[in-house]
Design an enzyme around this catalytic site. Structure first.
Site, short mmCIF file in Angstrom:
data_model
loop_
_atom_site.label_atom_id
_atom_site.label_comp_id
_atom_site.label_asym_id
_atom_site.label_seq_id
_atom_site.Cartn_x
_atom_site.Cartn_y
_atom_site.Cartn_z
N HIS A 1 -1.83 -0.32 -9.78
CA HIS A 1 -2.49 -1.19 -8.81
C HIS A 1 -3.03 -2.45 -9.50
O HIS A 1 -4.22 -2.74 -9.45
CB HIS A 1 -3.62 -0.45 -8.07
CG HIS A 1 -4.00 -1.11 -6.77
ND1 HIS A 1 -4.32 -0.41 -5.64
CD2 HIS A 1 -4.10 -2.42 -6.43
CE1 HIS A 1 -4.62 -1.25 -4.66
NE2 HIS A 1 -4.50 -2.48 -5.12
N ARG B 1 0.86 -1.19 0.00
CA ARG B 1 0.00 0.00 0.00
C ARG B 1 0.90 1.24 0.00
O ARG B 1 1.99 1.22 0.58
CB ARG B 1 -0.91 0.04 1.24
CG ARG B 1 -2.11 -0.89 1.19
CD ARG B 1 -3.15 -0.47 0.15
NE ARG B 1 -4.36 -1.26 0.17
CZ ARG B 1 -4.64 -2.28 -0.66
NH1 ARG B 1 -3.78 -2.65 -1.59
NH2 ARG B 1 -5.79 -2.92 -0.57
P1 NDP Z 1 -1.77 -10.57 5.84
O1 NDP Z 1 -2.64 -9.90 6.83
O2 NDP Z 1 -1.92 -12.04 5.60
O3 NDP Z 1 -0.24 -10.34 6.25
C1 NDP Z 1 0.24 -9.13 6.73
C2 NDP Z 1 1.66 -9.31 7.18
O4 NDP Z 1 2.17 -8.04 7.63
C3 NDP Z 1 1.78 -10.27 8.38
O5 NDP Z 1 2.95 -11.05 8.27
C4 NDP Z 1 1.90 -9.30 9.56
O6 NDP Z 1 2.61 -9.82 10.67
C5 NDP Z 1 2.70 -8.19 8.93
N1 NDP Z 1 2.56 -6.96 9.72
C6 NDP Z 1 1.42 -6.29 10.02
N2 NDP Z 1 1.68 -5.24 10.81
C7 NDP Z 1 3.03 -5.24 11.00
C8 NDP Z 1 3.92 -4.42 11.75
N3 NDP Z 1 3.46 -3.36 12.43
N4 NDP Z 1 5.23 -4.73 11.73
C9 NDP Z 1 5.69 -5.80 11.05
N5 NDP Z 1 4.90 -6.62 10.33
C10 NDP Z 1 3.58 -6.35 10.30
O7 NDP Z 1 -1.91 -9.77 4.47
P2 NDP Z 1 -1.69 -10.30 2.97
O8 NDP Z 1 -0.37 -10.95 2.90
O9 NDP Z 1 -2.86 -11.06 2.51
O10 NDP Z 1 -1.70 -8.90 2.18
C11 NDP Z 1 -0.76 -7.89 2.45
C12 NDP Z 1 -1.21 -6.60 1.79
O11 NDP Z 1 -1.03 -6.69 0.37
C13 NDP Z 1 -2.69 -6.25 1.92
O12 NDP Z 1 -2.97 -5.71 3.19
C14 NDP Z 1 -2.88 -5.25 0.81
O13 NDP Z 1 -2.57 -3.95 1.29
C15 NDP Z 1 -1.82 -5.65 -0.23
N6 NDP Z 1 -2.41 -6.15 -1.47
C16 NDP Z 1 -2.11 -5.51 -2.64
C17 NDP Z 1 -2.61 -5.96 -3.84
C18 NDP Z 1 -2.22 -5.30 -5.12
O14 NDP Z 1 -2.76 -5.65 -6.18
N7 NDP Z 1 -1.31 -4.36 -5.11
C19 NDP Z 1 -3.50 -7.12 -3.91
C20 NDP Z 1 -3.77 -7.71 -2.61
C21 NDP Z 1 -3.23 -7.24 -1.45
P3 NDP Z 1 2.03 -11.07 11.50
O15 NDP Z 1 2.25 -12.26 10.57
O16 NDP Z 1 2.90 -11.12 12.68
O17 NDP Z 1 0.59 -10.80 11.76
C1 OXD Z 2 -6.65 -5.87 -2.42
C2 OXD Z 2 -6.09 -5.16 -3.57
O1 OXD Z 2 -6.48 -5.41 -1.30
O2 OXD Z 2 -6.49 -5.47 -4.72
O3 OXD Z 2 -7.27 -6.93 -2.62
O4 OXD Z 2 -5.24 -4.29 -3.41
#
Ligand code: NDP
Ligand code: OXD
Length: 308
Positions: free
Chosen positions: A271, A223
């Site tokens: 995106h 993001r």
């Molecule tokens: P998850 O919720 O499965 O994973 C998030 C990860 O970030 C976890 O490992 C979590 O740690 C870690 N995290 C959260 N907060 C912190 C912090 N303060 N410090 C360190 N690590 C942190 O999310 P996804 O993997 O499914 O997706 C990640 C992001 O990808 C989404 O939130 C979205 O913004 C983005 N996205 C973008 C897309 C695009 O097309 N560009 C498509 C889909 C998603 P922990 O494991 O310890 O909880």
């Molecule tokens: C999502 C994205 O969050 O497309 O699914 O970014």
């Protein structure tokens, strides 16, 4: 009969209706799926945060809101959304992200741009092997972990960083504030797959960008707010960061006046890193409705306190 309302942009209905109906049938669920139930009759909402539905107050018997998006930053703070909120973890979306991230890591690793631009000369430069190119993935959730594992399979030494402590085969895992320094210290390529929360805003800033080896490359499909844009532009201008590939931005579409569009060392993508895939996502939605009806715990329920 279970009443399910589809609340996303109207043009999405044509894409999702058939896969959802098929997934409900496959799961043995008797569902009345519509765009326009009376709010008080709705049992579940299949939801995209950019839909018109923003006030959940009249959805008095709704058991869960099931997001089609992985990122929930636009809705997690909605005070009217008091029922369980589940984010999307979809095998199709994950596969897309793994492919996109791997492609962009390989572009940097193999220096593909330079090879293409010098193809009028016979000037062989042998790229190093993946094992010589440390990569760090910030975020080890559904997407970060899958990307980290694919990169490790290709031979890259991969370090991953998360909030909580983890142990993943083939990945050097770091966590918490102290772990970030270690995760960045050696990274020639950094991939951001963190959610947008108050705790992750500006994870890459002037100080953390300075921890990276000179010329490191950044790939952000997470993001926009994860990066302090002014700090990144300054680091790009002085060569501390060699190049950045950015898929997500604080303001989308990225305004045409933004310096990212014209910076020679930035690639902007709109995106598109990974889309939710209706066929696989519909099965995840159906499984969560099955769980709701069986009083089982929902998959991928958002922790509102953490914001993801
Ligand atoms: P998850 O919720 O499965 O994973 C998030 C990860 O970030 C976890 O490992 C979590 O740690 C870690 N995290 C959260 N907060 C912190 C912090 N303060 N410090 C360190 N690590 C942190 O999310 P996804 O993997 O499914 O997706 C990640 C992001 O990808 C989404 O939130 C979205 O913004 C983005 N996205 C973008 C897309 C695009 O097309 N560009 C498509 C889909 C998603 P922990 O494991 O310890 O909880
Ligand atoms: C999502 C994205 O969050 O497309 O699914 O970014």
């Amino acid at each position: 009969m279970i009443n399910v309302q589809f609340a996303a942009l109207p043009e999405r209905w044509a894409t999702y209706e058939a896969p959802l109906r098929a997934a409900f049938a496959e799961a043995g669920l008797e569902v009345d799926l519509r765009l326009d139930h009376a709010p008080a009759d709705v049992d579940y909402v299949v939801y995209a945060p950019n839909s018109n539905l923003q006030d959940f107050t009249p959805y008095t018997r709704c058991k869960a809101v099931l997001s089609l998006w992985a990122g929930v930053e636009k809705i997690v703070g909605n005070q009217t959304l008091t029922m369980p909120l589940c984010r999307m973890v979809d095998p199709g979306l994950t596969a897309g992200m793994v492919e996109w991230v791997t492609g962009h890591v390989l572009r940097y690793h193999l220096d593909i741009d330079r090879t293409i631009h010098t193809q009028d000369r016979w000037a062989p430069v042998v790229p190093p092997l993946a094992e010589e190119r440390p990569v760090t993935v910030l975020g080890l959730g559904a997407l970060g972990q899958a990307c980290a594992q694919m990169l490790a399979t290709l031979g890259f030494p991969v370090t991953g960083w998360s909030r909580s402590e983890k142990s993943i085969d083939g990945i050097t895992c770091r966590h918490g504030d102290a772990g970030l320094r270690d995760a960045l210290a050696m990274a020639q390529i950094v991939v951001l797959l963190l959610p947008d929360t108050p705790a992750t805003e500006n994870t890459l800033n002037r100080d953390t960008l300075a921890l990276l080896p000179k010329g490191a490359r950044i790939i952000n499909p997470g993001r926009g707010p994860l990066i302090d844009d002014d700090a990144l532009l300054a680091a790009l201008d002085r060569g501390q960061i060699g190049h950045a590939t950015l898929d997500v931005f604080r303001v989308e579409p990225l305004p045409m006046v933004h310096r990212y569009w014209t910076h020679p060392n930035v690639t902007v993508t709109p995106h598109i890193a990974a889309e939710t895939r209706p066929l696989t996502a519909a099965r995840v939605i159906a499984e969560n409705i099955r769980r709701g009806e069986a009083d089982d715990v929902f998959l991928h329920q958002v922790d509102r306190r953490l914001g993801y």
